[in-house]
Design an enzyme around this catalytic site. Structure first.
Site, PDB file in Angstrom:
ATOM      1  N   THR A  25       0.787  -0.867   0.058  1.00  0.00           N
ATOM      2  CA  THR A  25       0.068  -0.177   0.160  1.00  0.00           C
ATOM      3  C   THR A  25       0.120   0.960  -0.004  1.00  0.00           C
ATOM      4  O   THR A  25       1.771   1.306   0.202  1.00  0.00           O
ATOM      5  CB  THR A  25      -0.676  -0.311   1.479  1.00  0.00           C
ATOM      6  N   ASP A  26      -0.238   2.181  -0.093  1.00  0.00           N
ATOM      7  CA  ASP A  26       0.579   3.996   0.399  1.00  0.00           C
ATOM      8  C   ASP A  26       0.565   3.866   1.326  1.00  0.00           C
ATOM      9  O   ASP A  26      -0.092   3.308   2.338  1.00  0.00           O
ATOM     10  CB  ASP A  26       0.035   4.514  -1.490  1.00  0.00           C
ATOM     11  N   PHE A  27       0.921   5.153   1.370  1.00  0.00           N
ATOM     12  CA  PHE A  27       0.579   6.060   2.679  1.00  0.00           C
ATOM     13  C   PHE A  27      -0.896   6.145   3.433  1.00  0.00           C
ATOM     14  O   PHE A  27      -0.667   6.298   4.846  1.00  0.00           O
ATOM     15  CB  PHE A  27       1.131   7.760   2.882  1.00  0.00           C
ATOM     16  N   SER A  28      -1.642   5.956   2.362  1.00  0.00           N
ATOM     17  CA  SER A  28      -3.008   6.320   2.543  1.00  0.00           C
ATOM     18  C   SER A  28      -4.006   4.223   2.955  1.00  0.00           C
ATOM     19  O   SER A  28      -4.882   4.406   3.483  1.00  0.00           O
ATOM     20  CB  SER A  28      -3.814   6.414   1.673  1.00  0.00           C
TER      21      SER A  28
END
Length: 147
Positions: A25-28
């Site tokens: 995943t990304d930061f979110s």
């Protein structure tokens, strides 16, 4: 081989469950778009493995001439996001077989909702990277009942 790790063959092709981890995943907490390519590759590899034509067998020539598959073209459509901790279903089916290529339809879904669709053209190549015809035994194994 632990076949549970490789998913399952179906009447249409192959299904593989994939859990989304933090690294995907990304930061979110939303799956980074390039990670879907990893999931699709796992689906294709495990489809071959359960059909008895894993990459080692292909390269060794135990099913005919030594060969490998290389993705030549992929069209991918991102329809909905996936998020951390979800379990996704990667589905793979053979759409068309040719002498030197395979066309596959793949999708990634969550609880029946399609998140990603991909059409993949895979070329047959020699160990040296040159195009070649697929050995008859491999064609027979990959041919779906409905072709």
């Amino acid at each position: 081989m632990n076949s549970e790790l490789a998913g399952r063959l179906t009447d249409e092709g192959h299904e593989l469950d994939v859990r989304i981890y933090f690294e995907d995943t990304d930061f979110s907490g939303v799956v980074y778009h390039a990670r879907y390519l990893h999931f699709l590759e796992r689906g294709r590899s495990d489809f071959l493995r359960l059909k008895g034509i894993g990459h080692r067998q292909l390269m060794s020539g135990s099913l005919g001439n030594p060969m490998a598959f290389a993705v030549r073209k992929m069209e991918i459509e991102f329809l909905r996001p996936a998020r951390i901790d979800e379990v996704l279903l990667v589905s793979t089916r053979t759409r068309q077989l040719g002498g030197a290529r395979v066309l596959l339809d793949q999708s990634i879904s969550r609880d029946g909702e399609v998140l990603v669709e991909a059409q993949v053209k895979v070329a047959v190549i020699s160990p040296e990277g040159r195009p070649m015809r697929m050995p008859k035994r491999v064609l027979e194994v990959l041919a779906p009942e409905t072709l």
